[in-house]
Design a protein around this motif. Sequence first.
Motif, PDB file in Angstrom:
ATOM      1  N   PHE A 106      -6.349  -5.584   5.400  1.00 34.68           N
ATOM      2  CA  PHE A 106      -7.419  -4.876   5.161  1.00 34.68           C
ATOM      3  C   PHE A 106      -7.802  -5.033   3.538  1.00 34.68           C
ATOM      4  CE2 PHE A 106     -10.356  -1.403   4.445  1.00 34.68           C
ATOM      5  CZ  PHE A 106     -11.007  -1.410   5.694  1.00 34.68           C
ATOM      6  N   ASN A 107      -7.941  -6.187   3.052  1.00 30.15           N
ATOM      7  CA  ASN A 107      -8.117  -6.566   1.638  1.00 30.15           C
ATOM      8  C   ASN A 107      -9.603  -6.604   1.247  1.00 30.15           C
ATOM      9  OD1 ASN A 107      -6.472  -7.491  -0.647  1.00 30.15           O
ATOM     10  ND2 ASN A 107      -5.574  -8.619   1.037  1.00 30.15           N
ATOM     11  N   LEU A 108     -10.838  -6.660   2.389  1.00 32.65           N
ATOM     12  CA  LEU A 108     -11.991  -6.935   2.084  1.00 32.65           C
ATOM     13  C   LEU A 108     -12.846  -5.721   2.553  1.00 32.65           C
ATOM     14  CD1 LEU A 108     -12.173 -10.545   3.231  1.00 32.65           C
ATOM     15  CD2 LEU A 108     -11.529  -9.771   0.935  1.00 32.65           C
ATOM     16  N   ILE A 109     -13.978  -5.410   2.008  1.00 37.49           N
ATOM     17  CA  ILE A 109     -14.642  -4.556   2.385  1.00 37.49           C
ATOM     18  C   ILE A 109     -15.783  -5.078   3.491  1.00 37.49           C
ATOM     19  CG2 ILE A 109     -16.848  -3.058   1.738  1.00 37.49           C
ATOM     20  CD1 ILE A 109     -14.145  -2.162   0.393  1.00 37.49           C
TER      21      ILE A 109
ATOM     22  N   MET B 489     -23.417  -0.883  -1.057  1.00 35.36           N
ATOM     23  CA  MET B 489     -22.330  -0.531   0.048  1.00 35.36           C
ATOM     24  C   MET B 489     -23.096   0.709   0.681  1.00 35.36           C
ATOM     25  SD  MET B 489     -18.562  -1.310  -1.588  1.00 35.36           S
ATOM     26  CE  MET B 489     -19.124  -0.805  -3.360  1.00 35.36           C
ATOM     27  N   ARG B 496     -24.095   0.779   9.039  1.00 36.80           N
ATOM     28  CA  ARG B 496     -23.024   0.375  10.020  1.00 36.80           C
ATOM     29  C   ARG B 496     -22.851   0.609  11.256  1.00 36.80           C
ATOM     30  NH1 ARG B 496     -17.873   1.077   6.024  1.00 36.80           N
ATOM     31  NH2 ARG B 496     -16.198  -0.067   7.302  1.00 36.80           N
ATOM     32  N   ARG B 766      -9.137   3.637   4.164  1.00 31.42           N
ATOM     33  CA  ARG B 766      -8.366   2.388   3.647  1.00 31.42           C
ATOM     34  C   ARG B 766      -9.363   1.446   2.942  1.00 31.42           C
ATOM     35  NH1 ARG B 766      -5.124  -0.995   7.788  1.00 31.42           N
ATOM     36  NH2 ARG B 766      -4.083  -1.776   6.169  1.00 31.42           N
ATOM     37  N   GLU B 767     -10.620   1.643   3.389  1.00 28.08           N
ATOM     38  CA  GLU B 767     -11.598   1.064   2.523  1.00 28.08           C
ATOM     39  C   GLU B 767     -11.738   1.498   1.121  1.00 28.08           C
ATOM     40  OE1 GLU B 767     -14.980   0.349   5.112  1.00 28.08           O
ATOM     41  OE2 GLU B 767     -16.093   0.363   3.486  1.00 28.08           O
ATOM     42  N   LEU B 770      -8.835   0.925  -1.061  1.00 24.10           N
ATOM     43  CA  LEU B 770      -8.967  -0.711  -1.747  1.00 24.10           C
ATOM     44  C   LEU B 770     -10.059  -0.544  -2.486  1.00 24.10           C
ATOM     45  CD1 LEU B 770      -8.320  -3.456  -1.270  1.00 24.10           C
ATOM     46  CD2 LEU B 770     -10.622  -3.609   0.202  1.00 24.10           C
ATOM     47  N   LEU B 771     -11.093   0.107  -2.679  1.00 23.49           N
ATOM     48  CA  LEU B 771     -12.137  -0.041  -3.590  1.00 23.49           C
ATOM     49  C   LEU B 771     -11.762   0.703  -4.731  1.00 23.49           C
ATOM     50  CD1 LEU B 771     -15.361   0.881  -1.517  1.00 23.49           C
ATOM     51  CD2 LEU B 771     -15.038  -0.986  -2.871  1.00 23.49           C
TER      52      LEU B 771
END
Lengths: 276, 864
Positions: A106-109, B489, B496, B766-767, B770-771
Amino acid sequence: MSTPAAQHTPDGAVAARARGLTKAYGSGETAVIALDSVDVDIARGRFTAVMGPSGSGKSTLMHCLAGLDTVSAGQVWLGGTEITGLRDRELTRLRRDRVGFMFQSFNLIPTLTAAENITLPMDIAGRRPDERWLKQVIDTLGLRDRLRHRPAQLSGGQQQRVACARALASRPELIFADEPTGNLDSRAGREVLGFLRGAVDDLGQTVVMVTHDPGAAAHSDVVLFLADGHIEDAMERPTAEAVLEHMHLSTGGHPQTPWFDAVRGRLGDDDTDLEE
Amino acid sequence: MLKATLRSFLAHKGRLALSALAVILSVAFVAGSLIFSDTVTHTFDRLFASTAADVTVQPQQRDLRSARVSGSVQTLPAALRDRVAKVDGVAAARAEVSVQNAVVVDSRNRSVGPTTGAPTIAMAWHVTSRSPVRLTSGRAPRGAGQALLDADTAGKKHLRIGDTLTVQAQPDTFRVRVVGIATFTTTNPGAALLFLDPAVAGRELLGSAAKATSITADAVKGVSDAELKRRIGAALGSGAGARTGTGTYDLKTANEQAKSAAASLGAFLDVIKYVMLGFAGVALLVGVFLIVNTFSMLIAQRTRELGLLRALGADRRQVRRSVLTEALLLGLVGSTLGLGAGIGLALALIRLMTAFGMNLKATEMVIGWGTPVSAYVVGLGVTFVAAYLPARRAAAVSPMAALADAEVAGVGKPLKVRAVVGGVVGAVGAAALAGCAAATRTAQAASLLGLGVALTLIATVVAGPLLVRPVIRVLGGAFPALFGPVGRMSQRNALRNPRRTGATAAALMVGLALVGGMSVASASMSASFDRQIDKNLGADFIVQNTNFIPFTKEVRDKVAATPGVGLVVPQRLSPLDVRLPDGRRVRTSAAAYGPGLDDVVHIAYARGGSAAALADGRLAMDAGFARSHGVRVGSVVPVEFPGGRHTDLTVAALTDQDTTDGFGAQGGLYLGLATLEKYLPDAQDSVLYVNASPGTRAQDLRPRLERALRPFPQVQVRNQDDYKQLVHDQIAVLLYLVYALLGLAIVIAVLGVVNTLALSVVERTREIGLLRAIGLGRRQLRRMIRLESVVIAVFGAILGLALGLVWGVCMQRVLALRGLTALAIPWTTIVAVVLGSAVVGVVAALLPALRASRMNVLAAIAHE
């Protein structure tokens, strides 16, 4: 505790440094010490691997060095900046501008294309990417014809390559890779490791990689072995066999822990809760 | 399985709370309106039942509101009392005098009556056990010039024994001194009561001591009301409704009298009831989307869990039942809380009524068995229906879902079925609306409009998710340029899951579609009336009662005597029963005008003219109405005036006006004032059209008129602009209602957006981690969520307003058939609503954004 990595720095330049780095979770009787007064220097322009059994504190070390986690005691520098004591906004900016990240998965958006993912940190910062550098990174990683794809349209290996490109794109002072090959088959894994190696050798980047795989560690310049919150040893120019043997010795002859680690990673038995 | 259901229900209580709120709101409105109307009905039933005499004899009332229209009071001979009193079984009989066409003014020219529309009743003071009031201070009125006032009015207007009041009654204006105060022993329905000595009441209020408004009789012990009614009927003629002389009498027992009194109040109660049910309807409609969305999301989130249940051996039916049980639990909790909230709402309404002068006692609240039944039927029904589709979807989860690492289910599923259903329903709806726009008959157009509105609404809801991509692409198109990667985004996040975005926006859409349609209709009505006023009204001033009821004739005298007044044309109204050549009988009302009509009102004639129309024994009629009933110039139509007076009128002119129907009158009938006076001599003026004399400027005349009319606080002088404003204000009442509905729809829609965003934030943990790891600041993260929310809300608003505009234009077409031909689109309102919806988006995003920005980065990355 000695600072084993420091003496191996070729030109003496240090990308990241920790002194007396201590990280404890919880408090009082139930406190768990993840890192116990660790001193470490990450040499600039080299590929450093961090190994250790599950719970040895290797991921915590990386998170503390990268400004993702706060420390309980001690000091951490990134380049010439002390990052301990920085506030969230400053840490965020530091991660954005000076650090590159690669995670296990899960590295990418998912809503952004490969190209948009690669330039995301610079877009967030509002900086224009260095087009020539970007082109070089993309070509090196062989992503030219994948730029308009969404992550869902890419294989696991390709996704990690995009993540690698993102980490490299802003030419950060330091790239942290947390088990970057953990979710890949061996061929794709070797490919990604080759790119990280190339980033150090050809592009002059500094990479710190957390891994449990001796084969992956063998791609690095130096391996730091962590156990119980201490750096136990360091190994220059490692080979897979030498790393494996070292692990045999330190775990009483049974290299089980990494295997457990891998299983843990796949089952995801963490105490996470969908509902919060 | 039940245990798992209960666990799951409790685990998701936070999310379900938002849905429960939607159920609570709709149930509260249903329960509140029922409790309120039950309470009011019960209170008044008791009031009327306790105050009605055993038998009441009245002139036959063709139209209960005739007095309010014409100002003429129907009477019977007071001498009838003596005949009734002689009937065997009558203990006592009284000649009652009670009128509502008098205005009572205090010494400083302020109206003593209520300003809220409740009547001022001037009546004879009879002391009986049935009287709703009791003398509490002072003494009973004796002879002319004395009166009792009710205590509530005295208190409100600061009047005391000894004060002088002016009574502007239909026969004449007279002065009285307050000699006593009477206090309500029952509920005060909000009216102001003035009591006079029975000996003088007939002369003062009706112009003759020989007249009365009703005769009441009490029965001796052992004689039933029905028996007494029969005996009195027999004595007066041939039973109930017997014809004697010029009038026809209605006989009513106490029960019947109470019922008919309650029925006249019913219309007022119905308005409140329908308004409340309208709110309930909007809350339900919008709430359904919220519930559907919540359950869909909960199920999408639990796909793996449901898959595991299936893998462990639960069959589809069990899974479905489990979800529906959860919905029923939600409905049960929501209905129960909603019932409680409904009681609170009813209490608040009762308080509000008290503020308007109607003293209902909150302790006497009536909760009939129908109230909880409706509450639970509505609450449980709505949640069950709303959860049914998601439950079916849950049952369709395959056991493999437990093992698959799949992303949230339902994202990638094609929307083909929706496209087909939405397309077909939308096409039929559009055809209905087109038919409505092209229709030439009002009834046909209105039913097509209703059908078209319902179908296009369904189509838009069904096809909403399909519109998400194109519309949000455009709406958020500038986001990347404006807000950089954060904007990009947020736009993509909104795209989405089109199903979810569509359903979330639908809640707002429904509310705004209604508002859009109504605001176009009301703006068009205002514009049309303006145009008609400009076109038709030629008078400098209009003198009219604030609540349109007729006023005393002295007003006309005062106006005519004012220096600088040139022409005064009075208008009177009368209920009229017309028998047309095609055999139809039409109950309508006709206007009567004095000479000089052409100088104050511009009327377009197809045949004839004002002079012919207003001549003695003549009548004017709308040309279209005349055509459809076979009437031509020269036709003789038999008519009946109130009080049973019959005559034949000759049609002398046909008019060709934009509108034929005003204030419920059909056919656009009017005649000369002299003609009306012959058949309804005691009618009062309802409007005076006033022109300044040559050489007098209108603005100079106005202050003089106002000074002359100071003793008549009930009437007002208006010029054309004031008159337009008056019409606008009346239409604005409708708009306020619409805005209140909008407010409710928005509250629920905000809940829906909060719901969706909160879940999206959890799903994208999770997203977000990550951001944050790669350098997205907290503020940027909050902005990302806020922009997503804004784009969803604006999407809903645009869809809703577009639909509402189409509806509004079609509604205007229906109005155009009634002569309201102007089309006005309130662009400022529409722009304000779109901007407002963006604000709604920002508000809805507050909590989810805060929650996202507070997430621990590491925990978020590790989140599964």
